[in-house]
Design a protein around this motif. Structure first.
Motif, short mmCIF file in Angstrom:
data_model
loop_
_atom_site.label_atom_id
_atom_site.label_comp_id
_atom_site.label_asym_id
_atom_site.label_seq_id
_atom_site.Cartn_x
_atom_site.Cartn_y
_atom_site.Cartn_z
N LYS A 1 -7.77 3.03 -11.81
CA LYS A 1 -8.50 2.93 -10.67
C LYS A 1 -7.39 2.29 -9.68
N ALA A 2 -6.67 1.38 -10.11
CA ALA A 2 -5.73 0.42 -8.91
C ALA A 2 -4.64 1.62 -8.50
N GLU A 3 -4.31 2.66 -9.43
CA GLU A 3 -3.23 3.64 -8.94
C GLU A 3 -3.90 4.49 -7.95
N VAL A 4 -5.09 4.93 -7.99
CA VAL A 4 -6.06 5.65 -7.30
C VAL A 4 -6.16 5.15 -5.79
N GLU A 5 -6.43 3.78 -5.93
CA GLU A 5 -6.68 3.03 -4.61
C GLU A 5 -5.46 3.09 -3.71
N LYS A 6 -4.29 2.88 -4.41
CA LYS A 6 -2.87 2.70 -3.76
C LYS A 6 -2.63 4.18 -2.92
N VAL A 7 -3.02 5.32 -3.61
CA VAL A 7 -2.76 6.59 -3.18
C VAL A 7 -3.89 6.72 -1.87
N LEU A 8 -5.22 6.13 -1.87
CA LEU A 8 -6.08 6.23 -0.93
C LEU A 8 -5.64 5.44 0.14
#
Length: 73
Positions: free
Chosen positions: A2-9
């Motif tokens: 989830k944290a990795e996805v948030e960084k991309v977003l």
């Protein structure tokens, strides 16, 4: 994941905000489905499906292993 996805977003977000929209992460499922909500101008834009699949989904899948799909909720 989830944290990795948030960084991309966070990397995609400035482009959306420049057009009066935004993206909100709703959920990342155990089977690799990322659920997002398009907000502002992006929520009602006729090109939102293209933005979701060709922009957001492509960026997330390139940067975060294990993501299979990005869905709008």
């Amino acid at each position: 994941m989830k944290a990795e996805v948030e960084k991309v977003l966070d990397m995609v977000r400035p482009g959306l905000q420049a057009d009066g929209g935004d993206v909100e992460l709703v959920e990342v499922t155990d089977d690799g489905v990322v659920k997002v909500r398009l907000k502002g101008a992006c929520g009602s834009c006729p090109m939102s499906t293209m933005t979701l699949k060709m922009g957001i989904e492509r960026a997330v899948k390139e940067q975060v292993p294990g993501v299979k799909e990005v869905q709008q909720v």
